[in-house]
Design an enzyme around this catalytic site. Structure first.
Site, PDB file in Angstrom:
ATOM      1  N   CYS A 107       0.887  -1.162   0.000  1.00 14.65           N
ATOM      2  CA  CYS A 107       0.000   0.000   0.000  1.00 14.65           C
ATOM      3  C   CYS A 107       0.920   1.206   0.000  1.00 14.65           C
ATOM      4  O   CYS A 107       1.505   1.548   1.022  1.00 14.65           O
ATOM      5  CB  CYS A 107      -0.924   0.037   1.208  1.00 14.65           C
ATOM      6  SG  CYS A 107      -1.912   1.534   1.249  1.00 14.65           S
ATOM      7  N   CYS A 110      -0.660   4.314   2.342  1.00 18.03           N
ATOM      8  CA  CYS A 110      -0.586   4.244   3.803  1.00 18.03           C
ATOM      9  C   CYS A 110      -0.341   2.806   4.215  1.00 18.03           C
ATOM     10  O   CYS A 110       0.773   2.322   4.100  1.00 18.03           O
ATOM     11  CB  CYS A 110      -1.832   4.824   4.460  1.00 18.03           C
ATOM     12  SG  CYS A 110      -3.393   4.278   3.741  1.00 18.03           S
ATOM     13  N   SER A 111      -1.363   2.102   4.669  1.00 20.09           N
ATOM     14  CA  SER A 111      -1.132   0.722   5.080  1.00 20.09           C
ATOM     15  C   SER A 111      -2.398  -0.100   4.931  1.00 20.09           C
ATOM     16  O   SER A 111      -2.719  -0.912   5.780  1.00 20.09           O
ATOM     17  CB  SER A 111      -0.630   0.681   6.519  1.00 20.09           C
ATOM     18  OG  SER A 111      -1.530   1.391   7.346  1.00 20.09           O
ATOM     19  N   CYS A 112      -3.145   0.123   3.853  1.00 17.85           N
ATOM     20  CA  CYS A 112      -4.339  -0.679   3.607  1.00 17.85           C
ATOM     21  C   CYS A 112      -3.926  -2.147   3.513  1.00 17.85           C
ATOM     22  O   CYS A 112      -2.919  -2.469   2.882  1.00 17.85           O
ATOM     23  CB  CYS A 112      -5.014  -0.260   2.294  1.00 17.85           C
ATOM     24  SG  CYS A 112      -5.610   1.438   2.348  1.00 17.85           S
TER      25      CYS A 112
END
Lengths: 203, 92
Positions: A107, A110-112
């Site tokens: 991702c 961000c941090s999906c």
């Protein structure tokens, strides 16, 4: 207590922790969150989900051609049929490794992460070096993870979003024809479903 | 916390991803991701403030109360906000 007043730095609360607690306090007061429910959420993703749901999905895809087809066509529905639905209603796409093509998930924004099947994301998944290098030099990243790919295997990098999350279906290891789905699921590691590793060989 | 706010319809998942990403991509953000949690907190605070749910000032004052409570709590006991002696307390 053995520690007296002159040791009061022992019960210092760092500003970060204090602000997080403050947010929790304020949101609780307003009835917007329930601390017990937060614990349940964290416990669920840390201990119950982990990456085991995803491993079961992969093991079933390896053993059940009909399910495998469904997973290819509509991963959201196929995965939900096993009871693993995303909290945020996000869509899932399953990407299948082949002898010619390896898939890697990142991702960059961000941090999906596909929580419903993989639990909480590993720390490195959220780190800027992984997020940028997985796109710019995926082969080196894989090598650093110990996943050595032959030069002629293409790498496809999938960038997760808030709406769409990816699950890598690694290749089924050799010598596993007689194994049950349950035994197969044990070979499917979290990293193999992100694409930074392969499924483990049977012992 | 974020998951719950989302479930109550107070926080849109796309807004959240955008806010978090903005914090993570600020020039002063650590390049090794060691400040991920700081960015997470900043993003959440800003989002809640912009929606008028909780202001930064409120968070600051309750955070101070938590720190005072921590100081006033004997070592080894759980820290409770009720232990805050108040701004005039004899700690700090």
């Amino acid at each position: 207590m053995a520690h007296g007043h002159d040791h009061d730095h022992d019960n210092d609360m760092d500003p970060m922790t204090a602000r997080v607690r403050a947010l929790e306090t304020l949101l609780c007061e307003k009835g917007l969150i329930d601390p017990a429910a937060i614990d349940v959420i964290v416990d669920t993703y840390q201990n119950k989900v982990g990456p085991r749901n995803g491993a079961r999905v992969v093991a079933r895809a390896w053993s059940d051609p009909e399910f495998c087809d469904w997973l290819k066509r509509d991963a959201t529905a196929a995965i939900a049929s096993m009871g693993f639905a995303g909290r945020q209603g996000e869509h899932m796409k399953a990407v299948f490794n082949t002898p010619q093509e390896h898939n890697l998930v990142v991702c960059t924004l961000c941090s999906c992460y596909p929580w419903s099947v993989l639990g909480l994301p590993p720390v490195w998944y959220k780190s800027p070096p992984y997020r940028s290098r997985a796109v710019m030099e995926p082969r080196s990243v894989l090598t650093e993870f110990g996943a050595h790919l032959p030069e002629d295997v293409r790498i496809r990098v999938w960038d997760s979003t808030a709406e769409l999350r990816y699950l890598v279906v690694p290749m089924r290891p050799e010598g596993t024809d007689a194994m049950t789905q349950e035994q197969l699921a044990d070979l499917v590691t979290r990293d193999s479903m992100i694409g930074t590793a392969f499924a483990e060989a049977p012992r | 916390m974020v998951v719950q706010l989302n479930e109550k319809g107070l926080l849109d998942w796309n807004d959240w991803a955008e806010a978090l990403s903005m914090e993570l991509h600020r020039p002063e953000a650590a390049s090794d991701g060691s400040d991920y949690y700081e960015c997470w907190l900043a993003a959440l605070e800003k989002l809640l403030a912009s929606k008028g749910i909780v202001s930064e000032l409120q968070v600051g004052s309750v955070a101070e109360a938590w720190r005072r409570a921590a100081h006033a709590t004997p070592h080894g006991s759980p820290i409770l906000l009720e232990n805050d002696p108040g701004p005039g307390g004899n700690t700090q």
